[in-house]
Write a protein that holds these residues in place. Structure first.
Motif, PDB file in Angstrom:
ATOM      1  N   UNK A   1       0.863  -1.182   0.000  1.00 14.37           N
ATOM      2  CA  UNK A   1       0.000   0.000   0.000  1.00 14.37           C
ATOM      3  C   UNK A   1       0.900   1.232   0.000  1.00 14.37           C
ATOM      4  N   UNK A   2       0.618   2.181  -0.919  1.00 14.97           N
ATOM      5  CA  UNK A   2       1.451   3.374  -1.059  1.00 14.97           C
ATOM      6  C   UNK A   2       0.552   4.591  -1.226  1.00 14.97           C
ATOM      7  N   UNK A   3       0.845   5.666  -0.475  1.00 16.34           N
ATOM      8  CA  UNK A   3       0.156   6.936  -0.739  1.00 16.34           C
ATOM      9  C   UNK A   3       0.981   7.679  -1.786  1.00 16.34           C
ATOM     10  N   UNK A   4       0.325   8.133  -2.837  1.00 17.50           N
ATOM     11  CA  UNK A   4       1.020   8.668  -4.006  1.00 17.50           C
ATOM     12  C   UNK A   4       0.645  10.117  -4.282  1.00 17.50           C
ATOM     13  N   UNK A   5       1.392  10.736  -5.188  1.00 13.40           N
ATOM     14  CA  UNK A   5       1.100  12.097  -5.650  1.00 13.40           C
ATOM     15  C   UNK A   5       1.765  12.305  -7.006  1.00 13.40           C
ATOM     16  N   UNK A   6       1.118  13.087  -7.860  1.00 16.16           N
ATOM     17  CA  UNK A   6       1.586  13.291  -9.230  1.00 16.16           C
ATOM     18  C   UNK A   6       2.534  14.470  -9.402  1.00 16.16           C
TER      19      UNK A   6
ATOM     20  N   UNK B   1      -1.109  -1.325  -4.358  1.00 14.26           N
ATOM     21  CA  UNK B   1      -2.316  -0.506  -4.294  1.00 14.26           C
ATOM     22  C   UNK B   1      -1.903   0.940  -4.082  1.00 14.26           C
ATOM     23  N   UNK B   2      -2.236   1.817  -5.023  1.00 10.95           N
ATOM     24  CA  UNK B   2      -1.876   3.227  -4.943  1.00 10.95           C
ATOM     25  C   UNK B   2      -3.038   4.076  -4.477  1.00 10.95           C
ATOM     26  N   UNK B   3      -2.763   4.925  -3.487  1.00  8.89           N
ATOM     27  CA  UNK B   3      -3.769   5.814  -2.913  1.00  8.89           C
ATOM     28  C   UNK B   3      -3.303   7.255  -3.039  1.00  8.89           C
ATOM     29  N   UNK B   4      -3.759   7.985  -4.067  1.00  7.79           N
ATOM     30  CA  UNK B   4      -3.373   9.384  -4.200  1.00  7.79           C
ATOM     31  C   UNK B   4      -3.789  10.196  -2.974  1.00  7.79           C
TER      32      UNK B   4
ATOM     33  N   UNK C   1      -7.844  13.915  11.320  1.00 11.59           N
ATOM     34  CA  UNK C   1      -9.221  13.486  11.560  1.00 11.59           C
ATOM     35  C   UNK C   1      -9.898  12.912  10.328  1.00 11.59           C
ATOM     36  N   UNK C   2      -9.523  13.435   9.151  1.00  6.53           N
ATOM     37  CA  UNK C   2     -10.148  12.961   7.915  1.00  6.53           C
ATOM     38  C   UNK C   2      -9.444  11.785   7.274  1.00  6.53           C
ATOM     39  N   UNK C   3      -8.481  11.203   7.964  1.00  8.05           N
ATOM     40  CA  UNK C   3      -7.727  10.086   7.378  1.00  8.05           C
ATOM     41  C   UNK C   3      -8.649   8.912   7.062  1.00  8.05           C
ATOM     42  N   UNK C   4      -8.405   8.313   5.924  1.00  5.14           N
ATOM     43  CA  UNK C   4      -9.145   7.111   5.544  1.00  5.14           C
ATOM     44  C   UNK C   4      -8.905   6.054   6.630  1.00  5.14           C
ATOM     45  N   UNK C   5      -9.927   5.287   6.995  1.00  5.14           N
ATOM     46  CA  UNK C   5      -9.760   4.275   8.041  1.00  5.14           C
ATOM     47  C   UNK C   5      -8.590   3.314   7.788  1.00  5.14           C
ATOM     48  N   UNK C   6      -8.349   2.969   6.529  1.00  4.58           N
ATOM     49  CA  UNK C   6      -7.212   2.094   6.220  1.00  4.58           C
ATOM     50  C   UNK C   6      -5.909   2.717   6.699  1.00  4.58           C
ATOM     51  N   UNK C   7      -5.723   4.004   6.463  1.00  2.00           N
ATOM     52  CA  UNK C   7      -4.473   4.658   6.848  1.00  2.00           C
ATOM     53  C   UNK C   7      -4.417   4.937   8.345  1.00  2.00           C
TER      54      UNK C   7
ATOM     55  N   UNK D   1       5.181  12.006   4.314  1.00  2.36           N
ATOM     56  CA  UNK D   1       5.140  12.619   2.984  1.00  2.36           C
ATOM     57  C   UNK D   1       4.521  11.627   2.018  1.00  2.36           C
ATOM     58  N   UNK D   2       4.420  12.012   0.780  1.00  2.00           N
ATOM     59  CA  UNK D   2       3.944  11.127  -0.273  1.00  2.00           C
ATOM     60  C   UNK D   2       4.906   9.952  -0.456  1.00  2.00           C
ATOM     61  N   UNK D   3       4.360   8.819  -0.825  1.00  2.00           N
ATOM     62  CA  UNK D   3       5.100   7.594  -1.140  1.00  2.00           C
ATOM     63  C   UNK D   3       5.607   6.843   0.084  1.00  2.00           C
ATOM     64  N   UNK D   4       4.897   6.957   1.209  1.00  2.00           N
ATOM     65  CA  UNK D   4       5.132   6.036   2.330  1.00  2.00           C
ATOM     66  C   UNK D   4       4.614   4.676   1.869  1.00  2.00           C
ATOM     67  N   UNK D   5       5.273   3.619   2.337  1.00  2.00           N
ATOM     68  CA  UNK D   5       4.955   2.278   1.848  1.00  2.00           C
ATOM     69  C   UNK D   5       4.726   1.323   3.010  1.00  2.00           C
ATOM     70  N   UNK D   6       3.709   0.457   2.843  1.00  2.00           N
ATOM     71  CA  UNK D   6       3.349  -0.537   3.847  1.00  2.00           C
ATOM     72  C   UNK D   6       3.219  -1.880   3.152  1.00  2.00           C
ATOM     73  N   UNK D   7       3.935  -2.885   3.653  1.00  2.00           N
ATOM     74  CA  UNK D   7       3.847  -4.237   3.096  1.00  2.00           C
ATOM     75  C   UNK D   7       3.000  -5.094   4.029  1.00  2.00           C
ATOM     76  N   UNK D   8       2.011  -5.779   3.453  1.00  2.00           N
ATOM     77  CA  UNK D   8       1.101  -6.629   4.218  1.00  2.00           C
ATOM     78  C   UNK D   8       1.247  -8.076   3.769  1.00  2.00           C
TER      79      UNK D   8
END
Length: 167
Positions: free
Chosen positions: A29-34, A60-63, A101-107, A129-136
């Protein structure tokens, strides 16, 4: 115990997806940005997807637009950017918040404490920052967390180990 199976998210094309669909796979799981200095990591994430996808890796990319407005586009614009510039073929989701407070429950779960993680305790706390990574792992438990600056190629050894456990 909470796992990936307890969450759902909206895909970049607007469909709700239960994330339990990914159980049985090793998931990154990665939070992304363009519009981020780390945006070229999309190429590395795509390379991981191509190299390990047939073996059971799901990227799985999460902008996210929480860091200096570096993901200002619509979902359609993000999808087009990722496809045109990086040939992204892994699943992308609708924009989410990853902190606060508005963080998606997954994060909220990913950034929380994981004292019983199979590989040992995982650092908790806000995403930097953008592009933190989580391995499950295939059961949907967090195995590793990496800082945004860690290149996707540097995850290969841990991904291979997780895939080997899956086999």
């Amino acid at each position: 115990m909470t796992t990936l199976a307890d969450f759902s998210a909206t895909t970049i094309t607007g469909q709700e997806q239960v994330l339990s669909e990914h159980l049985g796979s090793v998931v990154l799981v990665v939070n992304t940005a363009s519009k981020c200095g780390l945006t070229p990591q999309y190429a590395g994430l795509q390379a991981l997807h191509e190299r390990y996808g047939d073996q059971g890796l799901r990227v799985l990319g999460f902008p996210c637009d929480q860091f200096m407005h570096q993901e200002p586009g619509t979902e359609t614009e993000i999808a087009e950017f990722c496809e045109i510039n990086y040939g992204v073929g892994f699943p992308m989701f609708a924009k989410v918040e990853v902190n606060g407070e508005g963080a998606h429950p997954l994060f909220r779960w990913l950034t929380g404490a994981h004292p019983d993680a199979p590989g040992g305790e995982i650092a908790s706390g806000d995403i930097e920052w953008n592009f933190a990574k989580f391995l499950l792992d295939p059961e949907g438990r967090v195995l590793h967390r990496w800082a945004p600056q860690v290149e996707p190629a540097d995850l290969a050894e841990d991904i291979e180990a997780a895939l080997a456990e899956r086999a």
